[in-house]
Enzyme design. Structure first.
Site: not given
Length: 156
Positions: A119-121
């Site tokens: 989950p780089c977001h």
């Protein structure tokens, strides 16, 4: 390497992987035909459907991304960010043991090949701003709102 597609509310998800695991998930602006989903990617597609339906908060997939040792460390740290939470690039750098590595951490974050699964977001600027996202800031905003524990409700 097998490929599968899934239409999502924010674009077409493209899955690539084989018996060694999921190598990449990316988002495309163009619509691709779904077609037959290869057996090695069925679980990934199924779990993504659940995520977008709002019934899955965590993925349970065999992952096989390609990257440098440093990138793999950063991506592993991203996996520890809880659903519905965010962290700053600075805090992520601190967690990795080098506050001065913030640019390298941001670069590794931007090269994450496993959209949403890693989950780089969930990484934002220190001031709370949404900053850089390979899939576009409109998608980052959508994903963070989708994961937000406080859902907007209608007044009427």
């Amino acid at each position: 390497m097998e490929i599968a597609y899934l239409q999502t509310p924010i674009g077409t998800a493209e899955f690539q992987g084989d018996e060694n695991g999921l190598a990449s998930v990316s988002v495309l602006d163009e619509i691709k035909p779904i077609g037959i989903i290869p057996e090695v990617l069925e679980d990934a597609v199924y779990q993504f459907r659940e995520y977008f339906e709002g019934t899955r908060q965590q993925f349970d997939l065999k992952l096989n991304p390609s990257g440098t040792d440093f990138q793999l460390r950063v991506w592993d740290a991203l996996l520890k960010i809880p659903f519905g939470k965010t962290i700053s690039y600075l805090d992520l750098s601190k967690q990795l043991g080098d506050v001065k590595a913030i640019r390298a951490v941001a670069s590794a974050n931007g090269k994450n090949p496993l959209w949403i699964v890693v989950p780089c977001h969930r990484v934002i600027g220190s001031n709370g701003d949404l900053t850089g996202y390979a899939g576009g800031l409109h998608r980052k905003k959508w994903l963070l709102e989708h994961e937000s524990p406080a859902k907007q409700t209608t007044l009427f």
